[in-house]
Design a protein around this motif. Sequence first.
Motif, PDB file in Angstrom:
ATOM      1  N   SER A 162       0.818  -1.218   0.000  1.00  0.00           N
ATOM      2  CA  SER A 162       0.000   0.000   0.000  1.00  0.00           C
ATOM      3  C   SER A 162       0.850   1.266   0.000  1.00  0.00           C
ATOM      4  O   SER A 162       0.396   2.322   0.422  1.00  0.00           O
ATOM      5  N   GLY A 163       2.072   1.173  -0.452  1.00  0.00           N
ATOM      6  CA  GLY A 163       2.935   2.345  -0.499  1.00  0.00           C
ATOM      7  C   GLY A 163       2.435   3.382  -1.481  1.00  0.00           C
ATOM      8  O   GLY A 163       1.513   3.131  -2.275  1.00  0.00           O
ATOM      9  N   PRO A 164       3.009   4.574  -1.477  1.00  0.00           N
ATOM     10  CA  PRO A 164       2.585   5.641  -2.385  1.00  0.00           C
ATOM     11  C   PRO A 164       2.868   5.264  -3.835  1.00  0.00           C
ATOM     12  O   PRO A 164       3.807   4.511  -4.123  1.00  0.00           O
ATOM     13  N   GLU A 165       2.064   5.784  -4.755  1.00  0.00           N
ATOM     14  CA  GLU A 165       2.298   5.532  -6.169  1.00  0.00           C
ATOM     15  C   GLU A 165       3.445   6.381  -6.680  1.00  0.00           C
ATOM     16  O   GLU A 165       3.616   7.531  -6.265  1.00  0.00           O
ATOM     17  N   ALA A 166       4.225   5.823  -7.594  1.00  0.00           N
ATOM     18  CA  ALA A 166       5.231   6.607  -8.303  1.00  0.00           C
ATOM     19  C   ALA A 166       4.514   7.559  -9.253  1.00  0.00           C
ATOM     20  O   ALA A 166       3.376   7.304  -9.668  1.00  0.00           O
ATOM     21  N   SER A 167       5.188   8.662  -9.613  1.00  0.00           N
ATOM     22  CA  SER A 167       4.542   9.649 -10.490  1.00  0.00           C
ATOM     23  C   SER A 167       5.593  10.459 -11.228  1.00  0.00           C
ATOM     24  O   SER A 167       6.782  10.437 -10.894  1.00  0.00           O
ATOM     25  N   PHE A 168       5.126  11.194 -12.237  1.00  0.00           N
ATOM     26  CA  PHE A 168       5.960  12.149 -12.943  1.00  0.00           C
ATOM     27  C   PHE A 168       5.763  13.540 -12.344  1.00  0.00           C
ATOM     28  O   PHE A 168       4.680  13.852 -11.833  1.00  0.00           O
ATOM     29  N   PRO A 169       6.765  14.413 -12.456  1.00  0.00           N
ATOM     30  CA  PRO A 169       6.544  15.834 -12.165  1.00  0.00           C
ATOM     31  C   PRO A 169       5.517  16.394 -13.151  1.00  0.00           C
ATOM     32  O   PRO A 169       5.196  15.761 -14.161  1.00  0.00           O
ATOM     33  N   LYS A 170       5.040  17.604 -12.894  1.00  0.00           N
ATOM     34  CA  LYS A 170       4.023  18.209 -13.757  1.00  0.00           C
ATOM     35  C   LYS A 170       4.468  19.524 -14.382  1.00  0.00           C
ATOM     36  O   LYS A 170       3.703  20.126 -15.148  1.00  0.00           O
ATOM     37  N   ASN A 171       5.667  19.980 -14.108  1.00  0.00           N
ATOM     38  CA  ASN A 171       6.096  21.313 -14.530  1.00  0.00           C
ATOM     39  C   ASN A 171       7.044  21.277 -15.724  1.00  0.00           C
ATOM     40  O   ASN A 171       8.060  21.962 -15.760  1.00  0.00           O
ATOM     41  N   TRP A 172       6.719  20.476 -16.727  1.00  0.00           N
ATOM     42  CA  TRP A 172       7.623  20.283 -17.854  1.00  0.00           C
ATOM     43  C   TRP A 172       7.893  21.584 -18.609  1.00  0.00           C
ATOM     44  O   TRP A 172       9.030  21.856 -19.020  1.00  0.00           O
ATOM     45  N   ASP A 173       6.869  22.395 -18.845  1.00  0.00           N
ATOM     46  CA  ASP A 173       7.063  23.646 -19.585  1.00  0.00           C
ATOM     47  C   ASP A 173       8.002  24.590 -18.835  1.00  0.00           C
ATOM     48  O   ASP A 173       8.878  25.221 -19.435  1.00  0.00           O
ATOM     49  N   VAL A 174       7.830  24.686 -17.529  1.00  0.00           N
ATOM     50  CA  VAL A 174       8.687  25.559 -16.720  1.00  0.00           C
ATOM     51  C   VAL A 174      10.134  25.080 -16.783  1.00  0.00           C
ATOM     52  O   VAL A 174      11.065  25.883 -16.901  1.00  0.00           O
ATOM     53  N   ARG A 175      10.340  23.788 -16.731  1.00  0.00           N
ATOM     54  CA  ARG A 175      11.688  23.225 -16.794  1.00  0.00           C
ATOM     55  C   ARG A 175      12.365  23.578 -18.125  1.00  0.00           C
ATOM     56  O   ARG A 175      13.528  23.974 -18.160  1.00  0.00           O
ATOM     57  N   ALA A 176      11.638  23.408 -19.224  1.00  0.00           N
ATOM     58  CA  ALA A 176      12.216  23.697 -20.537  1.00  0.00           C
ATOM     59  C   ALA A 176      12.513  25.189 -20.699  1.00  0.00           C
ATOM     60  O   ALA A 176      13.565  25.575 -21.236  1.00  0.00           O
ATOM     61  N   GLN A 177      11.617  26.038 -20.222  1.00  0.00           N
ATOM     62  CA  GLN A 177      11.794  27.484 -20.364  1.00  0.00           C
ATOM     63  C   GLN A 177      13.011  27.989 -19.605  1.00  0.00           C
ATOM     64  O   GLN A 177      13.610  29.010 -19.968  1.00  0.00           O
ATOM     65  N   ALA A 178      13.419  27.272 -18.574  1.00  0.00           N
ATOM     66  CA  ALA A 178      14.560  27.699 -17.754  1.00  0.00           C
ATOM     67  C   ALA A 178      15.872  27.716 -18.535  1.00  0.00           C
ATOM     68  O   ALA A 178      16.820  28.386 -18.127  1.00  0.00           O
ATOM     69  N   PHE A 179      15.937  27.015 -19.669  1.00  0.00           N
ATOM     70  CA  PHE A 179      17.169  26.965 -20.449  1.00  0.00           C
ATOM     71  C   PHE A 179      17.294  28.123 -21.430  1.00  0.00           C
ATOM     72  O   PHE A 179      18.339  28.288 -22.064  1.00  0.00           O
ATOM     73  N   GLY A 180      16.243  28.954 -21.564  1.00  0.00           N
ATOM     74  CA  GLY A 180      16.338  30.187 -22.324  1.00  0.00           C
ATOM     75  C   GLY A 180      16.380  30.002 -23.828  1.00  0.00           C
ATOM     76  O   GLY A 180      16.143  28.904 -24.357  1.00  0.00           O
ATOM     77  N   PRO A 181      16.752  31.061 -24.556  1.00  0.00           N
ATOM     78  CA  PRO A 181      16.759  31.022 -26.022  1.00  0.00           C
ATOM     79  C   PRO A 181      17.928  30.211 -26.574  1.00  0.00           C
ATOM     80  O   PRO A 181      18.898  29.929 -25.866  1.00  0.00           O
ATOM     81  N   GLY A 182      17.821  29.876 -27.842  1.00  0.00           N
ATOM     82  CA  GLY A 182      18.840  29.058 -28.477  1.00  0.00           C
ATOM     83  C   GLY A 182      18.615  27.587 -28.225  1.00  0.00           C
ATOM     84  O   GLY A 182      17.566  27.168 -27.739  1.00  0.00           O
ATOM     85  N   LEU A 183      19.628  26.803 -28.566  1.00  0.00           N
ATOM     86  CA  LEU A 183      19.535  25.349 -28.429  1.00  0.00           C
ATOM     87  C   LEU A 183      20.417  24.889 -27.277  1.00  0.00           C
ATOM     88  O   LEU A 183      21.589  25.248 -27.201  1.00  0.00           O
ATOM     89  N   THR A 184      19.842  24.107 -26.385  1.00  0.00           N
ATOM     90  CA  THR A 184      20.580  23.552 -25.250  1.00  0.00           C
ATOM     91  C   THR A 184      20.517  22.038 -25.303  1.00  0.00           C
ATOM     92  O   THR A 184      19.430  21.458 -25.393  1.00  0.00           O
ATOM     93  N   VAL A 185      21.686  21.408 -25.273  1.00  0.00           N
ATOM     94  CA  VAL A 185      21.753  19.958 -25.144  1.00  0.00           C
ATOM     95  C   VAL A 185      21.981  19.633 -23.678  1.00  0.00           C
ATOM     96  O   VAL A 185      22.953  20.080 -23.079  1.00  0.00           O
ATOM     97  N   ILE A 186      21.050  18.885 -23.093  1.00  0.00           N
ATOM     98  CA  ILE A 186      21.176  18.439 -21.707  1.00  0.00           C
ATOM     99  C   ILE A 186      21.723  17.018 -21.746  1.00  0.00           C
ATOM    100  O   ILE A 186      21.169  16.153 -22.440  1.00  0.00           O
ATOM    101  N   ARG A 187      22.798  16.764 -21.024  1.00  0.00           N
ATOM    102  CA  ARG A 187      23.414  15.451 -21.092  1.00  0.00           C
ATOM    103  C   ARG A 187      23.915  14.977 -19.730  1.00  0.00           C
ATOM    104  O   ARG A 187      24.014  15.762 -18.780  1.00  0.00           O
ATOM    105  N   THR A 188      24.216  13.698 -19.666  1.00  0.00           N
ATOM    106  CA  THR A 188      24.839  13.076 -18.505  1.00  0.00           C
ATOM    107  C   THR A 188      25.823  12.033 -19.038  1.00  0.00           C
ATOM    108  O   THR A 188      26.028  11.914 -20.244  1.00  0.00           O
ATOM    109  N   ALA A 189      26.376  11.241 -18.143  1.00  0.00           N
ATOM    110  CA  ALA A 189      27.255  10.141 -18.548  1.00  0.00           C
ATOM    111  C   ALA A 189      26.572   8.788 -18.407  1.00  0.00           C
ATOM    112  O   ALA A 189      27.226   7.752 -18.486  1.00  0.00           O
TER     113      ALA A 189
END
Length: 259
Positions: free
Chosen positions: A157-184
């Motif tokens: 009966s644990g809590p359900e997993a979920s996605f965040p809901k603020n996708w537009d805000v997250r994308a807008q934070a990278f500003g104008p131009g093209l940004t590649v977000i990466r990890t290893a």
Amino acid sequence: MKSKYEIRTVDASNLDESGFFCYMSKRKEPGYKQKREWLEARFAEGMKIKILHENGGRDVAFIEYIPGEYAWRAVNASGYMVIHCLWVVGKGKGKGYGSLLVKECLDDARAQKMHGVAMVTSDRMWLAGKDIFADNGFAEVDQAPPSFQLMATRFGSGPEASFPKNWDVRAQAFGPGLTVIRTAQCPYIENGTRDILSFAQARGIRSQVVEFKTAKEVQKKSPSAYGVFGTVLDGRLFAYHYLLQKDFDKLMLEQNKGD
């Protein structure tokens, strides 16, 4: 009767001998080296990699998973085991190997008394589709744009997993131009980053790279549920996966039509 396969667990003690399935023939490439260094820190956080080897043959499938607190996906899944990758290749397909590896993860999560297991799925590149998880008792518990599903199974009966809901805000934070977000996290990300930057430069598009160094950054800042790689153009998610030149040009055309 001798088994037709064996499942090998990869950890810090046998990483160099076993590899981590991807880029096995390209160990001198930057992507392989980056992933290897990344893994050294992840094993201490509870990451498991399991590789399925066909006896008399080759490695044909693998699974990578980690406790949700340390997951490199943009999910809310504390207390869950989160699968990063599930991949079956070549002659290994159609033999039930994917389900065998999912069961390995389920057994591990139960043994550690976790809430359940979750994975971000998609019918596009770089992620497994949801059907194999539905066949193993998972249900779709959430969705995220453009085409992600969160598949999960709960043990109690644990809590359900979920996605965040603020996708537009997250994308807008990278500003104008093209940004590649990466990890290893994935060895293919190195080439994916290089190619997208090359496409952008050839078209005179201002570009930058932002590298997430921690799971928390991925969980809190990624503009897509995939988390470990993505491209944002003028404050909107452009793509989350590897792009060929034709894919890049097609997406540019679609984005320009939408403006």
